[in-house]
Design a protein around this motif. Structure first.
Motif, PDB file in Angstrom:
ATOM      1  N   ASP A   1       0.879  -1.179   0.000  1.00 58.34           N
ATOM      2  CA  ASP A   1       0.000   0.000   0.000  1.00 58.34           C
ATOM      3  C   ASP A   1       0.908   1.217   0.000  1.00 58.34           C
ATOM      4  O   ASP A   1       1.393   1.647   1.057  1.00 58.34           O
ATOM      5  CB  ASP A   1      -0.908  -0.018   1.225  1.00 58.34           C
ATOM      6  CG  ASP A   1      -1.840   1.187   1.303  1.00 58.34           C
ATOM      7  OD1 ASP A   1      -1.717   2.091   0.442  1.00 58.34           O
ATOM      8  OD2 ASP A   1      -2.661   1.239   2.228  1.00 58.34           O
TER       9      ASP A   1
ATOM     10  N   ASP B   1      -1.273  -3.919   1.967  1.00 66.50           N
ATOM     11  CA  ASP B   1      -2.719  -3.930   1.755  1.00 66.50           C
ATOM     12  C   ASP B   1      -3.182  -5.362   1.989  1.00 66.50           C
ATOM     13  O   ASP B   1      -3.043  -6.224   1.125  1.00 66.50           O
ATOM     14  CB  ASP B   1      -3.045  -3.483   0.329  1.00 66.50           C
ATOM     15  CG  ASP B   1      -4.550  -3.353   0.093  1.00 66.50           C
ATOM     16  OD1 ASP B   1      -5.332  -3.956   0.870  1.00 66.50           O
ATOM     17  OD2 ASP B   1      -4.941  -2.656  -0.860  1.00 66.50           O
ATOM     18  N   MET B   2      -3.709  -5.609   3.181  1.00 64.05           N
ATOM     19  CA  MET B   2      -4.019  -6.971   3.583  1.00 64.05           C
ATOM     20  C   MET B   2      -5.182  -7.568   2.798  1.00 64.05           C
ATOM     21  O   MET B   2      -5.452  -8.769   2.912  1.00 64.05           O
ATOM     22  CB  MET B   2      -4.295  -7.038   5.084  1.00 64.05           C
ATOM     23  CG  MET B   2      -3.121  -6.609   5.952  1.00 64.05           C
ATOM     24  SD  MET B   2      -1.583  -7.522   5.596  1.00 64.05           S
ATOM     25  CE  MET B   2      -2.060  -9.203   5.990  1.00 64.05           C
ATOM     26  N   LYS B   3      -5.864  -6.762   1.993  1.00 62.19           N
ATOM     27  CA  LYS B   3      -6.933  -7.299   1.140  1.00 62.19           C
ATOM     28  C   LYS B   3      -6.373  -7.909  -0.139  1.00 62.19           C
ATOM     29  O   LYS B   3      -7.071  -8.642  -0.841  1.00 62.19           O
ATOM     30  CB  LYS B   3      -7.932  -6.189   0.786  1.00 62.19           C
ATOM     31  CG  LYS B   3      -8.652  -5.568   1.978  1.00 62.19           C
ATOM     32  CD  LYS B   3      -9.716  -4.592   1.551  1.00 62.19           C
ATOM     33  CE  LYS B   3      -9.152  -3.407   0.772  1.00 62.19           C
ATOM     34  NZ  LYS B   3      -8.263  -2.578   1.596  1.00 62.19           N
ATOM     35  N   LYS B   4      -5.126  -7.613  -0.453  1.00 64.08           N
ATOM     36  CA  LYS B   4      -4.550  -8.086  -1.705  1.00 64.08           C
ATOM     37  C   LYS B   4      -3.995  -9.497  -1.559  1.00 64.08           C
ATOM     38  O   LYS B   4      -3.367  -9.828  -0.543  1.00 64.08           O
ATOM     39  CB  LYS B   4      -3.444  -7.141  -2.165  1.00 64.08           C
ATOM     40  CG  LYS B   4      -3.953  -5.770  -2.606  1.00 64.08           C
ATOM     41  CD  LYS B   4      -2.806  -4.903  -3.113  1.00 64.08           C
ATOM     42  CE  LYS B   4      -3.313  -3.576  -3.653  1.00 64.08           C
ATOM     43  NZ  LYS B   4      -2.199  -2.708  -4.123  1.00 64.08           N
ATOM     44  N   PRO B   5      -4.193 -10.340  -2.576  1.00 61.48           N
ATOM     45  CA  PRO B   5      -3.574 -11.679  -2.546  1.00 61.48           C
ATOM     46  C   PRO B   5      -2.061 -11.557  -2.413  1.00 61.48           C
ATOM     47  O   PRO B   5      -1.430 -10.756  -3.099  1.00 61.48           O
ATOM     48  CB  PRO B   5      -3.963 -12.267  -3.916  1.00 61.48           C
ATOM     49  CG  PRO B   5      -5.172 -11.500  -4.355  1.00 61.48           C
ATOM     50  CD  PRO B   5      -4.992 -10.109  -3.799  1.00 61.48           C
TER      51      PRO B   5
ATOM     52  N   GLN C   1      -0.826 -11.548   3.060  1.00 55.79           N
ATOM     53  CA  GLN C   1      -0.689 -12.424   4.217  1.00 55.79           C
ATOM     54  C   GLN C   1       0.459 -13.398   4.018  1.00 55.79           C
ATOM     55  O   GLN C   1       1.206 -13.707   4.957  1.00 55.79           O
ATOM     56  CB  GLN C   1      -1.984 -13.198   4.470  1.00 55.79           C
ATOM     57  CG  GLN C   1      -1.949 -14.075   5.725  1.00 55.79           C
ATOM     58  CD  GLN C   1      -1.756 -13.260   6.989  1.00 55.79           C
ATOM     59  OE1 GLN C   1      -2.492 -12.308   7.258  1.00 55.79           O
ATOM     60  NE2 GLN C   1      -0.760 -13.623   7.792  1.00 55.79           N
TER      61      GLN C   1
ATOM     62  N   SER D   1      -3.344  -0.113  13.018  1.00 56.23           N
ATOM     63  CA  SER D   1      -3.662  -0.817  11.775  1.00 56.23           C
ATOM     64  C   SER D   1      -4.244  -2.192  12.089  1.00 56.23           C
ATOM     65  O   SER D   1      -3.518  -3.169  12.239  1.00 56.23           O
ATOM     66  CB  SER D   1      -2.402  -0.959  10.907  1.00 56.23           C
ATOM     67  OG  SER D   1      -2.675  -1.655   9.712  1.00 56.23           O
TER      68      SER D   1
ATOM     69  N   ALA E   1      -5.927  -4.447  10.371  1.00 55.86           N
ATOM     70  CA  ALA E   1      -5.704  -5.557   9.445  1.00 55.86           C
ATOM     71  C   ALA E   1      -4.274  -6.084   9.540  1.00 55.86           C
ATOM     72  O   ALA E   1      -4.051  -7.298   9.493  1.00 55.86           O
ATOM     73  CB  ALA E   1      -6.006  -5.104   8.022  1.00 55.86           C
ATOM     74  N   GLU E   2      -3.305  -5.178   9.696  1.00 56.18           N
ATOM     75  CA  GLU E   2      -1.919  -5.633   9.784  1.00 56.18           C
ATOM     76  C   GLU E   2      -1.625  -6.290  11.125  1.00 56.18           C
ATOM     77  O   GLU E   2      -0.857  -7.256  11.196  1.00 56.18           O
ATOM     78  CB  GLU E   2      -0.974  -4.465   9.508  1.00 56.18           C
ATOM     79  CG  GLU E   2      -0.960  -4.073   8.033  1.00 56.18           C
ATOM     80  CD  GLU E   2      -0.098  -2.866   7.751  1.00 56.18           C
ATOM     81  OE1 GLU E   2       0.992  -3.036   7.188  1.00 56.18           O
ATOM     82  OE2 GLU E   2      -0.535  -1.744   8.092  1.00 56.18           O
TER      83      GLU E   2
ATOM     84  N   GLU F   1      -3.734  -8.064  12.819  1.00 51.64           N
ATOM     85  CA  GLU F   1      -4.278  -9.412  12.653  1.00 51.64           C
ATOM     86  C   GLU F   1      -3.378 -10.250  11.749  1.00 51.64           C
ATOM     87  O   GLU F   1      -3.172 -11.448  11.992  1.00 51.64           O
ATOM     88  CB  GLU F   1      -5.684  -9.335  12.065  1.00 51.64           C
ATOM     89  CG  GLU F   1      -6.701  -8.722  13.016  1.00 51.64           C
ATOM     90  CD  GLU F   1      -8.072  -8.570  12.381  1.00 51.64           C
ATOM     91  OE1 GLU F   1      -8.404  -9.364  11.472  1.00 51.64           O
ATOM     92  OE2 GLU F   1      -8.823  -7.652  12.794  1.00 51.64           O
ATOM     93  N   GLY F   2      -2.827  -9.617  10.713  1.00 55.48           N
ATOM     94  CA  GLY F   2      -1.951 -10.335   9.804  1.00 55.48           C
ATOM     95  C   GLY F   2      -0.715 -10.888  10.480  1.00 55.48           C
ATOM     96  O   GLY F   2      -0.314 -12.032  10.226  1.00 55.48           O
TER      97      GLY F   2
END
Length: 502
Positions: A217, A232-236, A239, A267, A269-270, A272-273
């Motif tokens: 990102d 960008d944790m939504k991107k393949p 993770q 953040s 999402a990150e 959690e990642g």
């Protein structure tokens, strides 16, 4: 094992039971698709020994997996971090010297983590104390200084500072050395993915054709260190990149990661990642979030996904910062517990800033009374205890502060710390002692003149005679019926165990 037997009983009586009450269905792995597919079993198979053995094996794994997870930071982590004495420029021999000291003098008192702080992939110019060297771009877009990095876009130790990392060894030799002392090994990492990996389009390990530029990102940037982009944790592949990091760290024997630029802004999402990556790396790893101020509104999320998180920005040896820490702690009151600890930041006691990052090389500017307050509050609040000073230069006074087992027990064994009052330059915090009627109580004189600090026992629900034990002095003071007061030097503290005799 009692819980396993209870859970296993219906299986032994007639197969697996789902929520609807039916038996004889096991979620098995389909070897062709690598997906979990419900596979019906005949009644005979549900009673068969192979099914029962498999089910028992799965339950054992889940049981011990849960136990392993619960053991991470069950009490506030205790250790040493290189940042406050060496900034970005700690060398391998200095890390080993601190590990040696900890193993000889502190390990028996509960201290165990040795943490290499930031920029271990950066080759500091000789004599330079610059803490946050910004990267510049050349005409082709590449970055200088170039950080040591592997082909998968993962930063690795700079061999000039860490000679044992030469030849692609990474931190494993240093981790092995620290583990040989009976200690645990930790590292600092910056959130996200290196900008130089994005520029070079480094492949993401564990993916098919995904490169660093496809998961970054580029609008997510750290304001004080320009080496990284957020993920960008939504991107393949995002993770998978974090998974590859933790896979690498686990191969080095890392037991603790301090992830910077993750709490401010927070953040989700990150965070959690990183925790997902830890769970799949095959090794228990403490997740520490930095820096503060972590938003109190994120308490539930931090408690679920992190083991410790900073309440405030960097803490240094200044009395005003201790006063501010009292207020931060009050806002986080009631949140701490096994596996999740609000963090007051490192302990500013001992020799600081030998190579940066703040001010000249010095022993802590705190007075002795202020150092007692520092250690007393970190202990009663149950903050993680990470020493910031260079351990081999400790004097007798510092060593005494770090090796009082009765004080350390307040940090490691207390429960539910709370502020009783804060008024007229005096303050009292207290905590419960599990399986006991006794109470820990910390008295603070936060004013600028010597004064008496007093406690009415009824305010803590204590009745009858109460034995007061001074934990810093390791001696009983006496028995008292209704109250106790202690004269305390300005900026000083006292720590007691109160034992009712009714």
């Amino acid at each position: 094992m009692g819980k396993i037997k209870t859970f296993l009983a219906p299986l032994l009586r007639g197969g697996a039971m789902d929520k609807s009450g039916s038996r004889g269905v096991l979620c098995a792995l389909n070897s062709k698709s690598d997906e979990h597919t419900p596979t019906p079993l005949s009644r005979g198979e549900s009673h068969g020994p192979r099914f029962l053995k498999f089910t028992f094996f799965i339950l054992i794994c889940l049981f011990f997996g849960t136990r392993l997870s619960a053991q991470v930071a069950a009490t506030p982590p205790m250790g040493w971090n290189s940042y406050n004495c060496f900034g970005s420029a700690v060398h391998e021999d200095e890390v080993k010297a601190n590990a040696d000291y900890m193993a000889e003098h502190l390990k028996q008192h509960g201290w165990e983590y040795v943490v290499v702080d930031f920029l271990w992939s950066y080759d500091n110019p000789p004599g330079s104390n610059i803490g946050n060297p910004f990267q510049l771009r050349l005409q082709d877009g590449s970055y200088v200084p170039w950080l040591t990095m592997d082909k998968w876009g993962r930063l690795t130790p700079q061999p000039t500072k860490f000679p044992s990392a030469f030849g692609g060894n990474g931190f494993k030799p240093l981790g092995d050395y620290i583990h040989s002392k009976g200690l645990k090994f930790g590292i600092h990492v910056m959130r996200g993915i290196p900008r130089q990996a994005v520029w070079s389009k480094s492949p993401v390990k564990g993916t098919n054709g995904i490169t660093a530029d496809m998961v970054a990102d580029t609008n997510s940037k750290c304001p004080w260190m320009n080496h990284m982009y957020g993920l960008d944790m939504k991107k393949p592949g995002a993770q998978e990149y974090l998974n590859s990091l933790l896979e690498l760290y686990a191969s080095w024997g890392v037991d603790f990661i301090k992830v910077d630029d993750l709490s401010r802004p927070y953040s989700n999402a990150e965070v959690e990642g990183y925790q997902k990556a830890i769970q799949q790396c095959g090794r228990p790893v403490v997740l520490s979030l930095s820096p503060g101020e972590t938003p109190v509104a994120q308490a539930a999320h931090a408690t679920k996904y992190a083991n410790m998180w900073r309440m405030a920005d960097d803490f240094w040896d200044n009395w005003k910062e201790i006063l501010h820490m009292f207020d931060y702690a009050k806002s986080w009151e009631g949140v701490s517990g096994p596996g999740h600890w609000p963090d007051c930041d490192m302990i500013q006691i001992g020799k600081l800033s030998k190579r940066g990052p703040v001010g000249q090389e010095r022993f802590s500017r705190f007075t002795e009374d202020e150092e007692y307050t520092h250690m007393t509050f970190w202990s009663i609040f149950r903050s993680p205890l990470m020493i910031g000073g260079n351990l081999p230069e400790n004097r007798d006074f510092e060593l005494k502060l770090f090796t009082n087992d009765e004080v350390i027990a307040v940090n490691q064994k207390g429960s539910n710390p709370k502020q009783l009052y804060k008024k007229d330059g005096a303050m009292i915090w207290y905590s419960q002692i599990p399986d006991s009627k006794d109470i820990y109580a910390a008295f603070f004189n936060i004013g600028d003149d010597d004064k008496s600090v007093s406690l009415n026992f009824k305010d803590l629900g204590l009745k009858g005679k109460v034995t007061v034990r001074d934990l810093w002095k390791k001696q009983d003071v006496g028995q008292y019926k209704t109250s106790y007061q202690q004269k305390i030097n300005k900026h000083g503290a006292a720590l007691f165990r109160l034992s009712p005799k009714n």
